[in-house]
Design a protein around this motif. Structure first.
Motif, PDB file in Angstrom:
ATOM      1  N   VAL A 122     -12.744  21.032 -23.436  1.00  0.00           N
ATOM      2  CA  VAL A 122     -11.515  20.550 -23.225  1.00  0.00           C
ATOM      3  C   VAL A 122     -11.175  19.872 -24.890  1.00  0.00           C
ATOM      4  O   VAL A 122     -11.962  19.201 -25.518  1.00  0.00           O
ATOM      5  CB  VAL A 122     -11.569  19.585 -22.341  1.00  0.00           C
ATOM      6  CG1 VAL A 122     -10.484  18.536 -22.295  1.00  0.00           C
ATOM      7  CG2 VAL A 122     -12.012  20.117 -21.101  1.00  0.00           C
ATOM      8  N   SER A 123      -9.757  20.131 -25.031  1.00  0.00           N
ATOM      9  CA  SER A 123      -9.502  19.858 -26.698  1.00  0.00           C
ATOM     10  C   SER A 123      -8.020  19.192 -26.537  1.00  0.00           C
ATOM     11  O   SER A 123      -7.741  18.674 -25.662  1.00  0.00           O
ATOM     12  CB  SER A 123      -9.595  20.899 -27.721  1.00  0.00           C
ATOM     13  OG  SER A 123      -9.597  20.404 -28.922  1.00  0.00           O
ATOM     14  N   THR A 124      -7.461  19.107 -27.808  1.00  0.00           N
ATOM     15  CA  THR A 124      -6.241  18.310 -27.934  1.00  0.00           C
ATOM     16  C   THR A 124      -5.357  19.204 -28.762  1.00  0.00           C
ATOM     17  O   THR A 124      -5.662  20.090 -29.593  1.00  0.00           O
ATOM     18  CB  THR A 124      -6.504  17.150 -28.559  1.00  0.00           C
ATOM     19  OG1 THR A 124      -5.338  16.407 -28.770  1.00  0.00           O
ATOM     20  CG2 THR A 124      -7.274  17.240 -29.563  1.00  0.00           C
ATOM     21  N   ASP A 125      -4.047  18.893 -28.619  1.00  0.00           N
ATOM     22  CA  ASP A 125      -2.767  19.564 -29.380  1.00  0.00           C
ATOM     23  C   ASP A 125      -2.716  18.997 -30.751  1.00  0.00           C
ATOM     24  O   ASP A 125      -2.278  19.683 -31.609  1.00  0.00           O
ATOM     25  CB  ASP A 125      -1.488  19.099 -28.756  1.00  0.00           C
ATOM     26  CG  ASP A 125      -1.309  17.859 -28.513  1.00  0.00           C
ATOM     27  OD1 ASP A 125      -1.876  16.722 -28.895  1.00  0.00           O
ATOM     28  OD2 ASP A 125       0.002  17.350 -28.224  1.00  0.00           O
ATOM     29  N   GLU A 126      -3.552  17.583 -31.154  1.00  0.00           N
ATOM     30  CA  GLU A 126      -3.881  17.314 -32.516  1.00  0.00           C
ATOM     31  C   GLU A 126      -4.487  18.291 -33.413  1.00  0.00           C
ATOM     32  O   GLU A 126      -4.243  17.998 -34.539  1.00  0.00           O
ATOM     33  CB  GLU A 126      -4.484  15.890 -32.250  1.00  0.00           C
ATOM     34  CG  GLU A 126      -3.361  14.905 -31.558  1.00  0.00           C
ATOM     35  CD  GLU A 126      -4.149  13.349 -31.662  1.00  0.00           C
ATOM     36  OE1 GLU A 126      -4.558  12.953 -32.856  1.00  0.00           O
ATOM     37  OE2 GLU A 126      -4.351  12.650 -30.763  1.00  0.00           O
ATOM     38  N   VAL A 127      -5.151  18.854 -32.823  1.00  0.00           N
ATOM     39  CA  VAL A 127      -5.776  19.995 -34.126  1.00  0.00           C
ATOM     40  C   VAL A 127      -4.896  21.057 -34.614  1.00  0.00           C
ATOM     41  O   VAL A 127      -5.115  21.362 -35.598  1.00  0.00           O
ATOM     42  CB  VAL A 127      -6.932  21.073 -33.098  1.00  0.00           C
ATOM     43  CG1 VAL A 127      -7.883  20.280 -32.292  1.00  0.00           C
ATOM     44  CG2 VAL A 127      -6.114  22.052 -32.109  1.00  0.00           C
ATOM     45  N   TYR A 128      -3.525  20.990 -33.973  1.00  0.00           N
ATOM     46  CA  TYR A 128      -2.682  22.005 -34.587  1.00  0.00           C
ATOM     47  C   TYR A 128      -1.818  21.114 -35.909  1.00  0.00           C
ATOM     48  O   TYR A 128      -1.392  21.614 -36.700  1.00  0.00           O
ATOM     49  CB  TYR A 128      -1.373  22.457 -33.638  1.00  0.00           C
ATOM     50  CG  TYR A 128      -2.038  23.375 -32.726  1.00  0.00           C
ATOM     51  CD1 TYR A 128      -2.600  24.519 -33.012  1.00  0.00           C
ATOM     52  CD2 TYR A 128      -2.168  22.946 -31.505  1.00  0.00           C
ATOM     53  CE1 TYR A 128      -2.928  25.406 -32.031  1.00  0.00           C
ATOM     54  CE2 TYR A 128      -2.550  23.810 -30.339  1.00  0.00           C
ATOM     55  CZ  TYR A 128      -2.778  25.184 -30.673  1.00  0.00           C
ATOM     56  OH  TYR A 128      -3.458  26.026 -29.926  1.00  0.00           O
ATOM     57  N   GLY A 129      -1.966  19.914 -35.849  1.00  0.00           N
ATOM     58  CA  GLY A 129      -1.663  19.081 -36.766  1.00  0.00           C
ATOM     59  C   GLY A 129       0.044  18.961 -36.465  1.00  0.00           C
ATOM     60  O   GLY A 129       0.498  19.427 -35.689  1.00  0.00           O
ATOM     61  N   PRO A 130       0.530  18.300 -37.710  1.00  0.00           N
ATOM     62  CA  PRO A 130       2.117  18.006 -37.345  1.00  0.00           C
ATOM     63  C   PRO A 130       3.073  19.353 -37.529  1.00  0.00           C
ATOM     64  O   PRO A 130       2.767  20.045 -38.320  1.00  0.00           O
ATOM     65  CB  PRO A 130       2.276  16.661 -38.519  1.00  0.00           C
ATOM     66  CG  PRO A 130       1.485  17.043 -39.544  1.00  0.00           C
ATOM     67  CD  PRO A 130       0.040  17.548 -38.881  1.00  0.00           C
ATOM     68  N   LEU A 131       4.090  19.176 -36.458  1.00  0.00           N
ATOM     69  CA  LEU A 131       5.105  20.386 -36.754  1.00  0.00           C
ATOM     70  C   LEU A 131       6.453  19.704 -36.855  1.00  0.00           C
ATOM     71  O   LEU A 131       6.753  19.141 -35.867  1.00  0.00           O
ATOM     72  CB  LEU A 131       4.823  21.386 -35.565  1.00  0.00           C
ATOM     73  CG  LEU A 131       3.650  22.096 -35.527  1.00  0.00           C
ATOM     74  CD1 LEU A 131       3.520  22.900 -34.285  1.00  0.00           C
ATOM     75  CD2 LEU A 131       3.781  23.343 -36.720  1.00  0.00           C
ATOM     76  N   LEU A 132       7.355  19.701 -37.873  1.00  0.00           N
ATOM     77  CA  LEU A 132       8.224  19.150 -38.023  1.00  0.00           C
ATOM     78  C   LEU A 132       9.505  19.838 -37.200  1.00  0.00           C
ATOM     79  O   LEU A 132      10.440  19.073 -36.849  1.00  0.00           O
ATOM     80  CB  LEU A 132       8.970  18.978 -39.285  1.00  0.00           C
ATOM     81  CG  LEU A 132       8.008  18.007 -40.376  1.00  0.00           C
ATOM     82  CD1 LEU A 132       8.557  17.942 -41.615  1.00  0.00           C
ATOM     83  CD2 LEU A 132       7.874  16.699 -39.833  1.00  0.00           C
ATOM     84  N   TYR A 148     -10.741  12.170 -36.196  1.00  0.00           N
ATOM     85  CA  TYR A 148     -10.707  12.659 -34.983  1.00  0.00           C
ATOM     86  C   TYR A 148     -10.423  14.152 -34.650  1.00  0.00           C
ATOM     87  O   TYR A 148     -11.079  14.941 -34.033  1.00  0.00           O
ATOM     88  CB  TYR A 148     -10.044  11.839 -33.953  1.00  0.00           C
ATOM     89  CG  TYR A 148      -9.582  12.590 -32.539  1.00  0.00           C
ATOM     90  CD1 TYR A 148     -10.591  12.623 -31.707  1.00  0.00           C
ATOM     91  CD2 TYR A 148      -8.391  12.693 -32.184  1.00  0.00           C
ATOM     92  CE1 TYR A 148     -10.220  13.362 -30.564  1.00  0.00           C
ATOM     93  CE2 TYR A 148      -8.097  13.305 -30.962  1.00  0.00           C
ATOM     94  CZ  TYR A 148      -9.112  13.667 -30.138  1.00  0.00           C
ATOM     95  OH  TYR A 148      -8.918  13.956 -28.885  1.00  0.00           O
ATOM     96  N   ALA A 149      -9.269  14.479 -35.020  1.00  0.00           N
ATOM     97  CA  ALA A 149      -8.450  15.720 -34.846  1.00  0.00           C
ATOM     98  C   ALA A 149      -9.431  16.917 -35.630  1.00  0.00           C
ATOM     99  O   ALA A 149      -9.694  18.014 -34.951  1.00  0.00           O
ATOM    100  CB  ALA A 149      -7.236  15.991 -35.231  1.00  0.00           C
ATOM    101  N   ALA A 150      -9.908  16.394 -36.731  1.00  0.00           N
ATOM    102  CA  ALA A 150     -10.958  17.473 -37.432  1.00  0.00           C
ATOM    103  C   ALA A 150     -12.223  17.882 -36.684  1.00  0.00           C
ATOM    104  O   ALA A 150     -12.460  18.784 -36.518  1.00  0.00           O
ATOM    105  CB  ALA A 150     -11.140  16.899 -38.835  1.00  0.00           C
ATOM    106  N   SER A 151     -12.637  16.656 -35.958  1.00  0.00           N
ATOM    107  CA  SER A 151     -13.853  17.041 -35.394  1.00  0.00           C
ATOM    108  C   SER A 151     -13.737  17.750 -33.953  1.00  0.00           C
ATOM    109  O   SER A 151     -14.667  18.652 -33.462  1.00  0.00           O
ATOM    110  CB  SER A 151     -14.284  15.385 -34.783  1.00  0.00           C
ATOM    111  OG  SER A 151     -13.733  14.765 -33.939  1.00  0.00           O
ATOM    112  N   LYS A 152     -12.393  17.661 -33.462  1.00  0.00           N
ATOM    113  CA  LYS A 152     -12.053  18.347 -32.211  1.00  0.00           C
ATOM    114  C   LYS A 152     -11.901  19.970 -32.774  1.00  0.00           C
ATOM    115  O   LYS A 152     -12.159  20.881 -31.901  1.00  0.00           O
ATOM    116  CB  LYS A 152     -10.791  17.942 -31.288  1.00  0.00           C
ATOM    117  CG  LYS A 152     -11.273  16.539 -30.637  1.00  0.00           C
ATOM    118  CD  LYS A 152     -12.285  16.782 -29.609  1.00  0.00           C
ATOM    119  CE  LYS A 152     -11.940  17.553 -28.608  1.00  0.00           C
ATOM    120  NZ  LYS A 152     -12.929  17.457 -27.387  1.00  0.00           N
ATOM    121  N   ALA A 153     -11.225  20.005 -33.866  1.00  0.00           N
ATOM    122  CA  ALA A 153     -10.976  21.586 -34.067  1.00  0.00           C
ATOM    123  C   ALA A 153     -12.292  21.907 -34.575  1.00  0.00           C
ATOM    124  O   ALA A 153     -12.297  23.252 -34.284  1.00  0.00           O
ATOM    125  CB  ALA A 153     -10.169  21.650 -35.470  1.00  0.00           C
ATOM    126  N   ALA A 154     -13.169  21.298 -35.161  1.00  0.00           N
ATOM    127  CA  ALA A 154     -14.690  22.002 -35.596  1.00  0.00           C
ATOM    128  C   ALA A 154     -15.275  22.196 -34.304  1.00  0.00           C
ATOM    129  O   ALA A 154     -15.951  23.233 -34.300  1.00  0.00           O
ATOM    130  CB  ALA A 154     -15.120  21.089 -36.452  1.00  0.00           C
TER     131      ALA A 154
END
Length: 340
Positions: A122-132, A148-154
């Protein structure tokens, strides 16, 4: 009959998921493995303890021996356990990397050794980073901006590598912002609600223009459940489809539902690395039959009403936010309580 190991099952999302799958006729056993840190409380499971299917193990996913002993007894893993708060990751990046990355690897190792039938990470949308503008697809590369997001992406990549290298049947879910009852009051909706219910002020970063998609926790759990049952190993599934709001728009809803006014709001300088907008496409899960069902207005009203009716659950956390539940737990009849 499935025997499901749920890591982080005493946390906010995990506990809602546990209550959901305990009702499934094809699930024979659910074991919660939880470190019961400040964000994990046995009270979150509540009435779930009435089920003879449920067992709780107090332990850490970094404990390889404990993890191995549990995984060999189960047919599936749903992995919620994680350090999850962005602001905390600024101060303790090492702890986030240890739990989220090495903890996932420990679980994946055990899943490989014991031939687990399904592993949902289970992960998060934050791994994609910001999208304008536009929306992230599951095939887009991760571009996290905070620890946090980097640790989830990894951890996503580690989990998926065990599919490609060892054939472990891993699926990854990435959800948008969840809300609902008994979420820890460090998160924005319960933080604002509990402060306003006490007549205190709240703070908005910048001009409150940060955009997030809000998904009721029960809809997220329905998506995770669907991936557990029908997800294709090696695939990533975005879970969203809730409602997009700027933080200012969200605040307006919370003010109205708590009976407070904008006089209670203070604008403060934006925090570092505060991504302006997240957005994902969710058609891949929709193709499996997923549709979010909870109306935001109704869900938010029910959520705030829960905080209004249950100050005994959240008030102690506002005084000592690092405290974990210390209540003793008994395993169901026939089960031996395990702890370390």
């Amino acid at each position: 009959m499935e025997r499901v190991l749920v890591t982080g099952g005493a946390g906010f999302i995990g506990s809602h998921f546990v209550k959901r799958i305990l009702q499934a006729d094809d699930v024979a056993q659910v074991t919660v493995l939880d470190a019961l840190t400040y964000a994990g409380h046995i009270e979150n499971l509540g009435e779930a303890f009435l089920s003879p299917k449920l067992a709780l193990v107090h332990g850490n996913i970094l404990d390889a021996d404990l993890v191995d002993s549990l995984v060999q007894e189960h047919t599936a893993i749903v992995h919620f356990a994680a350090e999850s708060h962005v602001d905390r990751s600024f101060l303790a990046a090492g702890a986030f990397l240890a739990t989220n990355v090495l903890g996932t690897q420990t679980l994946a190792d055990a899943a490989m050794r014991h031939g687990i039938g399904k592993f949902v990470h289970v992960s998060t949308d934050e791994v994609y980073g910001p999208l304008l503008q536009g929306s992230a697809h599951e095939t887009d590369p991760p571009r996290p901006t905070v620890p946090y997001a980097a640790s989830k992406a990894a951890s996503d990549l580690v989990a998926l590598s065990y599919f490609h290298t060892y054939g472990v049947p891993v699926c990854v879910t990435r959800s948008s912002n969840n809300y609902g009852p008994h979420q820890h009051p460090e998160k924005i909706i319960p933080l604002f609600a509990t402060r306003l219910l006490r007549g205190q002020q709240i703070t908005l970063h910048g001009q409150g223009q940060h955009m997030r998609n809000w998904l009721h926790v029960e809809d997220n759990c329905a998506g995770v459940d669907l991936v557990l049952r029908a997800g294709v190993p090696g695939e990533v599934y975005n879970i969203g489809g809730g409602t997009d709001f700027t933080n200012k728009e969200l605040t307006d809803h919370i003010l109205r539902l708590t009976g407070a006014s904008w006089d209670s709001v203070i604008y403060v300088p934006d925090r570092r690395s505060n991504d302006l907008r997240y957005s994902m496409t969710c058609t891949k899960l929709a193709d499996l039959g997923y549709r979010p069902e909870r109306d935001f207005e109704e869900g938010l009203a029910e959520t705030i009403d829960w905080y209004r009716r249950n100050p005994d659950r959240w008030a102690p956390l506002t005084r000592n936010p690092h405290a974990a539940s210390a209540t003793a737990v008994s395993a169901p009849a026939g089960e031996e309580a395990r702890a370390h």
